[in-house]
Enzyme design. Structure first.
Site, PDB file in Angstrom:
ATOM      1  N   HIS A  65      20.204  -5.534  -5.899  1.00 39.99           N
ATOM      2  CA  HIS A  65      20.485  -6.880  -5.395  1.00 39.99           C
ATOM      3  C   HIS A  65      21.944  -7.087  -4.964  1.00 39.99           C
ATOM      4  O   HIS A  65      22.656  -7.959  -5.442  1.00 39.99           O
ATOM      5  CB  HIS A  65      19.949  -8.005  -6.294  1.00 39.99           C
ATOM      6  CG  HIS A  65      20.233  -7.936  -7.770  1.00 39.99           C
ATOM      7  ND1 HIS A  65      21.494  -7.867  -8.289  1.00 39.99           N
ATOM      8  CD2 HIS A  65      19.390  -7.986  -8.833  1.00 39.99           C
ATOM      9  CE1 HIS A  65      21.416  -7.870  -9.605  1.00 39.99           C
ATOM     10  NE2 HIS A  65      20.157  -7.928  -9.959  1.00 39.99           N
TER      11      HIS A  65
ATOM     12  N   HIS B 277      13.916  -7.980 -21.939  1.00 40.72           N
ATOM     13  CA  HIS B 277      14.459  -8.594 -20.726  1.00 40.72           C
ATOM     14  C   HIS B 277      13.351  -8.569 -19.672  1.00 40.72           C
ATOM     15  O   HIS B 277      12.708  -7.538 -19.479  1.00 40.72           O
ATOM     16  CB  HIS B 277      15.684  -7.778 -20.289  1.00 40.72           C
ATOM     17  CG  HIS B 277      16.341  -8.221 -19.032  1.00 40.72           C
ATOM     18  ND1 HIS B 277      16.277  -9.504 -18.547  1.00 40.72           N
ATOM     19  CD2 HIS B 277      17.133  -7.530 -18.153  1.00 40.72           C
ATOM     20  CE1 HIS B 277      16.982  -9.587 -17.434  1.00 40.72           C
ATOM     21  NE2 HIS B 277      17.505  -8.405 -17.163  1.00 40.72           N
TER      22      HIS B 277
ATOM     23  N   ASP C  93      20.364  -4.806 -20.688  1.00 43.78           N
ATOM     24  CA  ASP C  93      21.345  -4.398 -19.672  1.00 43.78           C
ATOM     25  C   ASP C  93      22.762  -4.206 -20.238  1.00 43.78           C
ATOM     26  O   ASP C  93      23.607  -3.564 -19.592  1.00 43.78           O
ATOM     27  CB  ASP C  93      21.436  -5.464 -18.573  1.00 43.78           C
ATOM     28  CG  ASP C  93      20.227  -5.478 -17.658  1.00 43.78           C
ATOM     29  OD1 ASP C  93      19.524  -4.458 -17.575  1.00 43.78           O
ATOM     30  OD2 ASP C  93      19.992  -6.518 -17.023  1.00 43.78           O
TER      31      ASP C  93
ATOM     32  N   HIS D  32      20.216   0.983 -19.042  1.00 41.22           N
ATOM     33  CA  HIS D  32      20.610   1.692 -17.813  1.00 41.22           C
ATOM     34  C   HIS D  32      21.678   2.739 -18.136  1.00 41.22           C
ATOM     35  O   HIS D  32      22.656   2.448 -18.832  1.00 41.22           O
ATOM     36  CB  HIS D  32      21.222   0.741 -16.784  1.00 41.22           C
ATOM     37  CG  HIS D  32      20.268  -0.252 -16.204  1.00 41.22           C
ATOM     38  ND1 HIS D  32      19.226   0.103 -15.368  1.00 41.22           N
ATOM     39  CD2 HIS D  32      20.204  -1.599 -16.324  1.00 41.22           C
ATOM     40  CE1 HIS D  32      18.565  -0.991 -15.007  1.00 41.22           C
ATOM     41  NE2 HIS D  32      19.132  -2.036 -15.576  1.00 41.22           N
TER      42      HIS D  32
ATOM     43  N   ASP E 118      13.084  -4.667 -13.135  1.00 47.05           N
ATOM     44  CA  ASP E 118      13.397  -3.243 -13.329  1.00 47.05           C
ATOM     45  C   ASP E 118      12.995  -2.779 -14.727  1.00 47.05           C
ATOM     46  O   ASP E 118      12.920  -1.577 -14.980  1.00 47.05           O
ATOM     47  CB  ASP E 118      14.877  -2.929 -13.041  1.00 47.05           C
ATOM     48  CG  ASP E 118      15.846  -3.848 -13.755  1.00 47.05           C
ATOM     49  OD1 ASP E 118      15.482  -5.007 -14.040  1.00 47.05           O
ATOM     50  OD2 ASP E 118      16.980  -3.425 -14.015  1.00 47.05           O
TER      51      ASP E 118
ATOM     52  N   HIS F  74      21.616 -10.961 -18.882  1.00 48.90           N
ATOM     53  CA  HIS F  74      22.173 -11.896 -17.914  1.00 48.90           C
ATOM     54  C   HIS F  74      21.106 -12.862 -17.369  1.00 48.90           C
ATOM     55  O   HIS F  74      21.353 -13.540 -16.384  1.00 48.90           O
ATOM     56  CB  HIS F  74      22.809 -11.111 -16.752  1.00 48.90           C
ATOM     57  CG  HIS F  74      21.815 -10.267 -15.990  1.00 48.90           C
ATOM     58  ND1 HIS F  74      21.548 -10.509 -14.662  1.00 48.90           N
ATOM     59  CD2 HIS F  74      21.003  -9.256 -16.343  1.00 48.90           C
ATOM     60  CE1 HIS F  74      20.651  -9.663 -14.233  1.00 48.90           C
ATOM     61  NE2 HIS F  74      20.291  -8.891 -15.228  1.00 48.90           N
TER      62      HIS F  74
ATOM     63  N   GLU G  60      13.499  -9.034 -16.343  1.00 47.13           N
ATOM     64  CA  GLU G  60      13.745  -8.651 -14.953  1.00 47.13           C
ATOM     65  C   GLU G  60      12.873  -7.450 -14.595  1.00 47.13           C
ATOM     66  O   GLU G  60      12.562  -6.600 -15.438  1.00 47.13           O
ATOM     67  CB  GLU G  60      15.234  -8.354 -14.715  1.00 47.13           C
ATOM     68  CG  GLU G  60      15.549  -8.286 -13.219  1.00 47.13           C
ATOM     69  CD  GLU G  60      17.037  -8.316 -12.873  1.00 47.13           C
ATOM     70  OE1 GLU G  60      17.881  -8.224 -13.784  1.00 47.13           O
ATOM     71  OE2 GLU G  60      17.334  -8.445 -11.660  1.00 47.13           O
TER      72      GLU G  60
ATOM     73  N   TYR H  70      29.409  -1.953 -13.518  1.00 46.60           N
ATOM     74  CA  TYR H  70      28.230  -2.708 -13.966  1.00 46.60           C
ATOM     75  C   TYR H  70      28.648  -4.079 -14.492  1.00 46.60           C
ATOM     76  O   TYR H  70      28.064  -5.112 -14.141  1.00 46.60           O
ATOM     77  CB  TYR H  70      27.478  -1.918 -15.050  1.00 46.60           C
ATOM     78  CG  TYR H  70      26.100  -2.461 -15.291  1.00 46.60           C
ATOM     79  CD1 TYR H  70      25.003  -1.948 -14.613  1.00 46.60           C
ATOM     80  CD2 TYR H  70      25.900  -3.535 -16.150  1.00 46.60           C
ATOM     81  CE1 TYR H  70      23.735  -2.473 -14.799  1.00 46.60           C
ATOM     82  CE2 TYR H  70      24.640  -4.070 -16.343  1.00 46.60           C
ATOM     83  CZ  TYR H  70      23.564  -3.536 -15.669  1.00 46.60           C
ATOM     84  OH  TYR H  70      22.314  -4.081 -15.851  1.00 46.60           O
TER      85      TYR H  70
HETATM   86 FE1  FEO Z   1      18.730  -7.418 -15.552  1.00 44.36          FE
HETATM   87 FE2  FEO Z   1      18.344  -4.114 -15.652  1.00 44.36          FE
HETATM   88  O1  FEO Z   1      17.818  -5.839 -15.319  1.00 44.36           O
END
Ligand code: FEO
Length: 397
Positions: free
Chosen positions: A24, A78, A164, A225, A82, A145, A80, A192
């Site tokens: 993004h 989380h 994250d 990640h 991903d 986040h 999101e 990051y």
């Molecule tokens: Fe906020 Fe790795 O997704």
């Protein structure tokens, strides 16, 4: 990639996304990983999943150490995509007894995925999941986040599965911080933070303080990640404190876009003025060649941000407009700044850039320098003088 045991009966079971180049708007030049974790003890628990297009690869990998149908619970730290994109296929394969997430996590997952009949089990701050041989504490990390975010602490192993937080977008075959170049690792961690967590810095300070209040000093930071931290925990923790407090050093970033080279000449002259005898570190970034996400990484610990653009149709050149919009969203605090640029027949650019810096709460310390068409020797002197003024302001702190 095959699962890797990170502690007794605790496995990394994620997927490596070698080809990811944009997250993004954040340039991920080295790809990323989506780290999920499996506890395989008296109860089997899967923490998080991966992106939707890696679901089959993920399930194949998971199947190397457990029949997915033997997994008792899934935890979604989380929502999101991903980390939850693969959840429909994983839910189908696992059919867990319970799917743990925050109440907001449930709402967010329901907004994104077809999840009729999923056995949601909302948890709140401090709730414990007793597994017999292991205990999981769920700890809220709201707005880190996304609103629904939480982390999971495996008490017996002192592993923090941190979603994250502490992550890096870096695809590697190595899984631990002590297996890779520490300079690259810390650069990717800073990038990051700058591109994901910077606007949530107040919340990050609260989260770090909460860990301290709870007496949690993790032995392993199992981020979702990049590399898992098991050696330099103190180092990355210290960095997170500095970044969340937005500590700035004797450093300036000069960032510009240029049409025919005039604004570039101004940028270099300003940088010379800032650098002086070398007491201030200064980086000069031409947006034709530098990505916004790399520039914001440099801004993270810089005291001064100096922005330049020529006029284009009474306005800012597009790459600088993009940079300023991105920076405004990431909302760095405590910066000083100034503006510069060239014009042909409308001397409007510096005023406009100053307005934008002020909107993002950068303290503008000078009216800035504008030049008609091409900088002459006197114009270059004005640019150097602006740089010197910025240098003195940085030294004053
Ligand atoms: Fe906020 Fe790795 O997704």
């Amino acid at each position: 990639m095959r699962p890797i045991e990170i502690a007794k009966n605790v496995y990394w079971v994620g997927a490596v996304d070698w080809n990811l180049r944009d997250f993004h708007g954040y340039q991920t030049e080295k790809g990323s990983t989506y780290n999920a974790y499996l506890i395989k003890g008296e109860k089997a628990v899967l923490f998080d999943t991966v992106k939707a297009d890696l679901a089959d690869q993920f399930l194949n990998s998971l199947s190397m150490i457990i029949d997915p149908s033997q997994i008792d619970y899934i935890v979604a730290n989380h929502a999101e995509m991903d980390h939850t994109g693969a959840l429909p296929k994983v839910m189908e394969a696992v059919k867990p007894e319970k799917l743990f997430c925050t109440a907001k996590g449930q709402q967010t997952i329901e907004a994104h995925l077809p999840c009729d009949g999923w056995p949601f089990a909302p948890v709140k701050e401090g709730d414990l999941l007793e597994l017999g041989d292991k205990t999981i504490e769920f700890i809220g990390s709201p707005m880190l986040h996304w609103p629904e975010s939480m982390v999971s602490h495996v008490r017996e192993d002192n592993i923090l599965i941190s979603n994250d937080i502490f992550g890096q977008h870096w695809a590697t075959s190595e899984r631990f911080d002590d297996e890779v170049d520490p300079g690259e690792l810390h650069f990717q961690a800073a990038k990051y933070y700058a591109n994901i967590f910077l606007p949530m810095s107040a919340g990050m300070r609260k989260f770090l303080a909460k860990l301290e209040t709870k007496g949690i000093a993790p032995a392993v930071l199992a981020t979702d990640h990049g590399l898992i931290w098991r050696r330099d925990i103190a180092g990355i923790m210290r960095k997170y404190i500095d970044w969340s407090e937005q500590k700035a050093g004797p450093k300036a970033v000069v960032v510009y876009d240029t049409m025919w080279g005039s604004t570039m000449k101004m940028a270099n002259a300003i940088a010379e003025g800032i650098r002086g005898a070398g007491e201030i570190s200064v980086g000069v970034y031409d947006l034709r060649y530098n990505h916004r996400s790399d520039v914001i990484t440099e801004i993270l610990d810089a005291k001064a941000v100096v922005v330049g653009s020529p006029v284009l149709n009474k306005n800012i050149l597009p790459k600088m407009a993009d940079m300023l919009t991105y920076m405004k969203g990431l909302a760095p605090v405590g910066k000083i700044g100034a503006a510069f640029g060239s014009y042909g027949w409308q001397d409007t650019i510096v005023k406009r850039l100053n307005e934008m810096l002020t909107e993002m709460k950068v303290e503008v310390i000078d009216d800035g320098v504008s030049v008609n068409y091409v900088p002459k020797p006197d114009d270059i002197k004005r640019c150097v003088a602006l740089g010197e003024k910025i240098r003195e302001a940085i030294k004053r702190g």
